[in-house]
Scaffold this active site. Structure first.
Site, PDB file in Angstrom:
ATOM      1  N   GLY A  68       0.700  -1.260  -0.127  1.00  0.00           N
ATOM      2  CA  GLY A  68       0.039  -0.025  -0.066  1.00  0.00           C
ATOM      3  C   GLY A  68       0.827   1.259  -0.128  1.00  0.00           C
ATOM      4  O   GLY A  68       1.866   1.304  -0.472  1.00  0.00           O
ATOM      5  N   SER A  69       0.174   2.386   0.524  1.00  0.00           N
ATOM      6  CA  SER A  69       0.836   3.501   0.577  1.00  0.00           C
ATOM      7  C   SER A  69       2.264   3.630   1.380  1.00  0.00           C
ATOM      8  O   SER A  69       3.028   4.577   1.332  1.00  0.00           O
ATOM      9  CB  SER A  69       0.036   4.546   1.206  1.00  0.00           C
ATOM     10  OG  SER A  69      -1.062   4.596   0.370  1.00  0.00           O
ATOM     11  N   THR A  70       2.760   2.747   2.026  1.00  0.00           N
ATOM     12  CA  THR A  70       4.123   2.754   2.469  1.00  0.00           C
ATOM     13  C   THR A  70       5.165   2.751   1.295  1.00  0.00           C
ATOM     14  O   THR A  70       6.225   3.421   1.472  1.00  0.00           O
ATOM     15  CB  THR A  70       4.461   1.469   3.301  1.00  0.00           C
ATOM     16  OG1 THR A  70       4.006   0.320   2.521  1.00  0.00           O
ATOM     17  CG2 THR A  70       3.510   1.460   4.539  1.00  0.00           C
ATOM     18  N   PHE A  71       4.549   2.183   0.033  1.00  0.00           N
ATOM     19  CA  PHE A  71       5.446   2.373  -1.002  1.00  0.00           C
ATOM     20  C   PHE A  71       5.744   3.844  -1.680  1.00  0.00           C
ATOM     21  O   PHE A  71       6.610   4.152  -2.094  1.00  0.00           O
ATOM     22  CB  PHE A  71       4.886   1.564  -2.141  1.00  0.00           C
ATOM     23  CG  PHE A  71       5.682   0.296  -2.291  1.00  0.00           C
ATOM     24  CD1 PHE A  71       6.354   0.163  -3.910  1.00  0.00           C
ATOM     25  CD2 PHE A  71       5.811  -0.528  -1.462  1.00  0.00           C
ATOM     26  CE1 PHE A  71       6.905  -1.218  -3.975  1.00  0.00           C
ATOM     27  CE2 PHE A  71       6.670  -1.784  -1.816  1.00  0.00           C
ATOM     28  CZ  PHE A  71       7.183  -1.867  -3.106  1.00  0.00           C
ATOM     29  N   LYS A  72       4.882   4.700  -1.316  1.00  0.00           N
ATOM     30  CA  LYS A  72       5.053   6.330  -1.632  1.00  0.00           C
ATOM     31  C   LYS A  72       6.273   6.829  -0.988  1.00  0.00           C
ATOM     32  O   LYS A  72       6.685   7.726  -1.803  1.00  0.00           O
ATOM     33  CB  LYS A  72       3.775   6.996  -0.990  1.00  0.00           C
ATOM     34  CG  LYS A  72       2.489   6.793  -1.774  1.00  0.00           C
ATOM     35  CD  LYS A  72       1.252   7.521  -1.415  1.00  0.00           C
ATOM     36  CE  LYS A  72       0.020   6.957  -1.970  1.00  0.00           C
ATOM     37  NZ  LYS A  72      -1.142   7.324  -1.147  1.00  0.00           N
TER      38      LYS A  72
END
Length: 583
Positions: free
Chosen positions: A306-310
């Site tokens: 999820g958004s941890t990849f941002k």
């Protein structure tokens, strides 16, 4: 003439006749006597020779059988393991402070010699009084086999069971000493330690790692003994490990989740201080745990993070120099590409600065940024950060990440915010540590390692200035963004949440989430990275099943309890000089 007188006369005549005969044919008599003597000597020699041949034959048979047993496969000789293997020692496993995590204890196993058992029925009935869960049918079949000379009945008995069976006085029943692996902490560090099989051989975790370093090879050739071995010290702190597991197990229970996990990582050495995955198992009785508990979701499970990849997408954009913290990006409208629509969960419907893209977790803004970076550079950075390759560490249970076979623009965009690539939570934490420790990727270890040793294996993946920018973004999100629920007063926690829809039957399910939180503390001078995840929660805080109300509180709980043990001093006030005073 009396009877005695006649006897004397006859005897005199006999002597006279013999004398005359000897005088007349003396030579013939001597020959006969000599021939008789030779015949007797030959017979004696023949008899001695026969005896020698007989003894030689017996000894040859005995020697042949000994040679046969010497070269025959041991399993053919007997189904019981040799004593040196049954009693062979494994090294103790200790935590970083010397606390025992795994050790050997002496025990006994029950066996039978069926050919010596008098009454199989009676023997089974008596054994069942001590061993209620005994397989009576199978045991009777073993004991009733009169041609068998050995059969295991029960491995690794307790001393009480041994004494009770001895009191039964069953003929043909015996005990064999063995060593059994014992884990004092039970399930506390199950997925790190792993477990051993019935013959005390490593099957999973660090137990298997120890065997793979040569212990198993030595055991296979009979070069192990019952002498104590040098202990193996791990990097984990059992106090921290207990906290991590407690938080993870409670998250599964309280959030009604399918699974959960967490890790604390030293960002400068790569040492794992604590790691847990739930459901788990008790390594003292691994077969009694549910099969779900055997999966180490931290290193052997892959998920879309999820958004941890941002964090990685914005870091690579900053590192290329193509964007800066002061740049703004159009997030006014969703993006439509390849039949898909990219939209924001909390859309601001305006232009956002790069820090705001991170703070509001904008999918649209991140897609705009990654479009500037380019797909080739994106793949290169993710590979350098170790997110597209198999992680290297001591644990045998490590899964390979998954990615599209052919990358297209739609893949590049969705991967930028954590959809389309599945990685393990542990390697995500390792990549996150590289972005806050000055830009050095350090492979994780479960063995002690100092900074000098870590620098030898470290690889520079981003500039130090990029690392400084990421720490700023983490701190901003910890104060104003979705990371506020992870804040611990005095320890300045920063990080990034990630809420990913789960894939069910090839489609994203909006009602099932995989939630994660990637954090670092103290964020002004980070020492540790903490990553938590919660898989398919159904009862998050305040009725919200997103990362901010599941994974983030897990981080808060872990840091609040573990930071003092790790020696991190709290700081209060803007400059950290204020003291917390209680009246």
């Amino acid at each position: 003439m009396s009877f005695l007188s006649r006897i004397m006369v006859l005897k005199s005549q006999a002597h006279f006749s013999a004398g005359v005969y000897n005088r007349l044919g003396g030579a013939s008599g001597n020959v006969q006597i000599e021939g008789s003597r030779k015949k007797k000597a030959v017979q004696a020699k023949s008899r001695v020779g026969l005896l020698i041949v007989g003894f030689l034959g017996v000894y040859c048979v005995i020697g042949g059988r000994l040679v046969e047993y010497a070269i025959r496969d041991p399993e053919v000789v007997s189904s019981i393991l040799p004593p040196d293997r049954l009693m062979a020692s494994r090294p103790d496993i200790l935590d970083r402070n010397g606390e025992v995590l795994a050790t050997d204890i002496r025990t006994v196993s029950l066996f039978a010699e069926p050919n010596k058992v008098v009454d199989a029925d009676e023997a089974v009935e008596k054994l069942a009084t001590v061993l209620p869960d005994l397989d009576m049918k199978g045991t009777y079949k073993k004991l009733a086999n009169r041609t068998s000379h050995f059969a295991w009945l029960r491995r690794q008995l307790t001393p009480k069971q041994q004494s009770q069976i001895l009191a039964l006085g069953i003929p043909g029943i015996g005990f064999r000493p063995e060593k059994r692996r014992f884990y004092p902490g039970g399930a506390t560090a199950a997925h790190i330690l792993g477990y051993v099989n019935i013959d005390n051989r490593g099957v999973a975790g660090m137990e298997k790692y120890i065997d793979d370093q040569g212990l198993a090879d030595l055991a296979s050739v009979g070069m192990t003994s019952d002498q104590p071995l040098e202990p193996v010290r791990l990097s984990i702190d059992v106090r921290v490990q207990n906290i991590v597991r407690d938080v993870v197990v409670n998250a599964v229970k309280n959030y009604e989740a399918k699974g959960a996990g967490a890790v604390i990582l030293d960002i400068h050495t790569g040492e794992v201080l604590g790691m847990a995955s739930a459901p788990d198992f008790d390594p003292n009785n691994p077969l009694e745990g549910a099969k779900e508990g055997w999966l180490n979701r931290m290193s052997n499970g892959t998920f879309e993070m999820g958004s941890t990849f941002k964090t990685f997408s914005l870091a690579m954009a900053l590192d290329t120099g193509k964007v800066s913290l002061n740049d703004s990006f159009d997030a006014t409208q969703p993006i439509r590409i390849g039949g898909f629509t990219i939209h924001d969960f909390h859309g601001q419907r305006r232009w956002l600065t790069l820090p705001e893209v991170f703070q509001y977790s904008s999918n649209v803004g991140t897609a705009r940024i990654i479009d500037i970076v380019g797909m080739d550079a994106q793949k290169d950075y993710l590979t350098k950060l170790g997110l597209l390759t198999k992680m290297q560490t001591e644990l045998p249970e490590v899964k390979m990440p998954s990615q599209p076979k052919v990358w297209k623009k739609i893949n590049s965009i969705t991967i930028s915010f954590g959809h389309g690539v599945s990685t393990t939570p542990l390697q995500t934490a390792v990549a996150g540590a590289a972005l806050v420790n000055g830009g050095k990727l350090i492979e994780p270890t479960f063995l002690p390692r100092n900074r000098e040793q870590a620098d030898e294996v470290a690889e520079v993946v981003v500039k130090k200035s990029t690392s400084d920018d990421v720490r700023y973004l983490f701190k901003l999100n910890g104060i104003k963004g979705s990371g506020r629920n992870a804040d611990v007063p005095g320890f300045n926690v920063g990080g990034k949440t990630g809420t990913a829809d789960k894939v069910v039957n090839g489609r994203y399910a909006t009602n099932l989430n995989f939630n994660a939180f990637l954090a670092a503390f103290p964020i002004d001078d980070p020492k540790y990275v903490v990553l938590t995840f919660c898989d398919e929660p159904h009862n998050g805080e305040k009725g919200q099943n997103i990362a901010a109300y599941t994974a983030a509180p897990m981080v808060k709980n872990i840091i609040a309890r573990a930071a003092p043990i790790l020696g991190v001093e709290p700081k209060f006030g803007d400059d950290g000089s204020a003291m917390l005073v209680s009246y």
